[in-house]
Design a protein around this motif. Sequence first.
Motif, short mmCIF file in Angstrom:
data_model
loop_
_atom_site.label_atom_id
_atom_site.label_comp_id
_atom_site.label_asym_id
_atom_site.label_seq_id
_atom_site.Cartn_x
_atom_site.Cartn_y
_atom_site.Cartn_z
N VAL A 229 -54.08 -6.24 -50.32
CA VAL A 229 -53.24 -7.22 -51.02
C VAL A 229 -53.88 -8.61 -51.03
N LEU A 230 -54.70 -8.93 -50.04
CA LEU A 230 -55.24 -10.29 -49.90
C LEU A 230 -56.24 -10.64 -51.01
N PRO A 231 -57.30 -9.83 -51.27
CA PRO A 231 -58.19 -10.18 -52.39
C PRO A 231 -57.54 -9.98 -53.75
N PRO A 287 -67.91 1.95 -53.43
CA PRO A 287 -67.17 1.41 -54.59
C PRO A 287 -66.07 0.43 -54.20
N ILE A 288 -65.44 0.63 -53.03
CA ILE A 288 -64.38 -0.29 -52.60
C ILE A 288 -64.94 -1.71 -52.41
N SER A 289 -66.22 -1.80 -52.00
CA SER A 289 -66.82 -3.12 -51.76
C SER A 289 -66.98 -3.94 -53.04
N TYR A 290 -66.87 -3.26 -54.21
CA TYR A 290 -67.00 -3.96 -55.50
C TYR A 290 -65.65 -4.40 -56.07
N THR A 291 -64.61 -4.39 -55.23
CA THR A 291 -63.24 -4.70 -55.69
C THR A 291 -63.15 -5.98 -56.50
N GLN A 292 -63.79 -7.05 -56.02
CA GLN A 292 -63.66 -8.35 -56.69
C GLN A 292 -64.45 -8.43 -57.99
N HIS A 293 -65.27 -7.40 -58.27
CA HIS A 293 -66.07 -7.38 -59.50
C HIS A 293 -65.60 -6.28 -60.46
N SER A 294 -64.99 -5.23 -59.93
CA SER A 294 -64.60 -4.11 -60.78
C SER A 294 -63.39 -3.38 -60.18
N VAL A 300 -61.82 4.25 -57.95
CA VAL A 300 -62.66 5.38 -57.53
C VAL A 300 -62.72 5.46 -56.01
N GLY A 301 -62.92 4.32 -55.37
CA GLY A 301 -62.98 4.28 -53.91
C GLY A 301 -61.68 4.71 -53.27
N ILE A 302 -60.55 4.26 -53.83
CA ILE A 302 -59.23 4.63 -53.28
C ILE A 302 -59.01 6.13 -53.37
N VAL A 303 -59.35 6.73 -54.53
CA VAL A 303 -59.18 8.18 -54.69
C VAL A 303 -60.00 8.94 -53.65
N LEU A 304 -61.26 8.52 -53.47
CA LEU A 304 -62.13 9.18 -52.49
C LEU A 304 -61.59 9.01 -51.07
N LEU A 305 -61.19 7.80 -50.72
CA LEU A 305 -60.72 7.54 -49.36
C LEU A 305 -59.45 8.33 -49.05
N PHE A 357 -64.53 -13.26 -42.57
CA PHE A 357 -65.72 -12.74 -43.27
C PHE A 357 -65.45 -12.27 -44.70
N GLY A 358 -64.21 -12.38 -45.15
CA GLY A 358 -63.91 -12.00 -46.52
C GLY A 358 -63.89 -10.49 -46.73
N TRP A 359 -63.84 -10.10 -48.00
CA TRP A 359 -63.70 -8.69 -48.35
C TRP A 359 -64.91 -7.86 -47.93
N ASN A 360 -66.12 -8.44 -48.00
CA ASN A 360 -67.32 -7.70 -47.58
C ASN A 360 -67.25 -7.34 -46.09
N GLY A 361 -66.70 -8.25 -45.29
CA GLY A 361 -66.54 -7.97 -43.86
C GLY A 361 -65.59 -6.81 -43.63
N VAL A 362 -64.49 -6.76 -44.40
CA VAL A 362 -63.53 -5.66 -44.30
C VAL A 362 -64.20 -4.33 -44.63
N CYS A 363 -65.01 -4.32 -45.68
CA CYS A 363 -65.68 -3.08 -46.10
C CYS A 363 -66.72 -2.61 -45.08
N VAL A 364 -67.44 -3.56 -44.48
CA VAL A 364 -68.40 -3.19 -43.43
C VAL A 364 -67.66 -2.57 -42.24
#
Length: 384
Positions: A229-231, A287-294, A300-305, A357-364
């Motif tokens: 919800v944050l980004p 794919p989840i790491s690209y949330t802010q761009h696509s 796609v990432g949500i379906v896989l996860l 660390f922002g969204w990239n930190g969450v994905c890592v």
Amino acid sequence: MSQKLALLFAIACGLAVANIYYAQPLLDAISNEFDITPSSVGIVITITQVCYALGLLLLVPLGDLLHRRWLIAGQMLVSVLALIVVGTATNSMVLFIGIAAVGLLAVVTQTLVAFASTLAAPAERGRVVGVVTSGIVIGILLARTFAGVLTDLAGWRSVYLVSAVLTLIMACVLFRVLPHDEHKRESLSYLQLLRSMLTLFAQERILRIRAVLALMIFTAFSILWTSLVLPLSAPPLSLSHTAIGAFGLAGVTGALAAARAGRLADRGLGQRTTGVALILLLISWLPISYTQHSLLALIVGIVLLDLAVQAVHVTNQSMILTLRPEARSRLTAGYMIFYSIGSATGSIASTSIYDYFGWNGVCVLGAFVSASALLFWLLTRRIH
């Protein structure tokens, strides 16, 4: 067990478990109303999950001791009161008390899972558990869509008040249609019943392994869904609650696709299913790491996860519920305590990481937890 009854169990489970996930897409609204800082608002989810874990420990084992029909209806009726408290809270303390009670009582879902596995024939147990568990995961995911739409229409409080009405209706329906539970009950005291859960963990290696896997996969699951919800609500995306909640629909696709995992477990393919699912879980974070761009990449990432988490979860439950027929409620409770610990850990860690660390930190963080789960499975897959 008839398909209609299995479906009713699934709907009841979904409705009950949704109560502890409504807050996730509402964190910004709750933060604003009660003046809770964005970095601390994850505590709302953590309180719910910690109390859910307490409910698993203190309430779910009662299914091996008491009449499950009365136990299920009673818990749902008290849940109605807890939901009303949350929906009418005037300050953060009342909100936290109500949320804690909602989490504690939402464990009725696990009493339903144990009841369903008892009613199912051995050859269909994996299928039935798959159907009922799919209801749980779909309830978790649709909770976001439901909460998002209602919040935009009538404010965040309406979510809990409408749920109170639906829960009351479901409690009445279940009490009318649930079969009278005639299984042999344990002749133990309540304290002996709780103590026996430790004995089960000491004696059943599969339970220990699958519980650790549950902790890891639901940490990853909660890392995504608590912080998403944050980004999405922040610039440049600035999506509405309805739009944010709609991403739960993508997760439902994955959950439905994974319902077949129970059938694979019935055929003895539980380990293979687990391995494939954990690989998909790790891949999903790219794919989840690209949330802010696509947003398409996010979908796609949500379906896989969600496909991966649901497949492992159904397989886990199918495997542990065959261990001790007389202790299915305690097996479910013990396993799900680890699920709840994982969810609480993911919730508080993800909002804190996002703040620094922002969204990239969450994905890592999500990828690291997923890789740890895959490594753990690789190290333990030969153990039966």
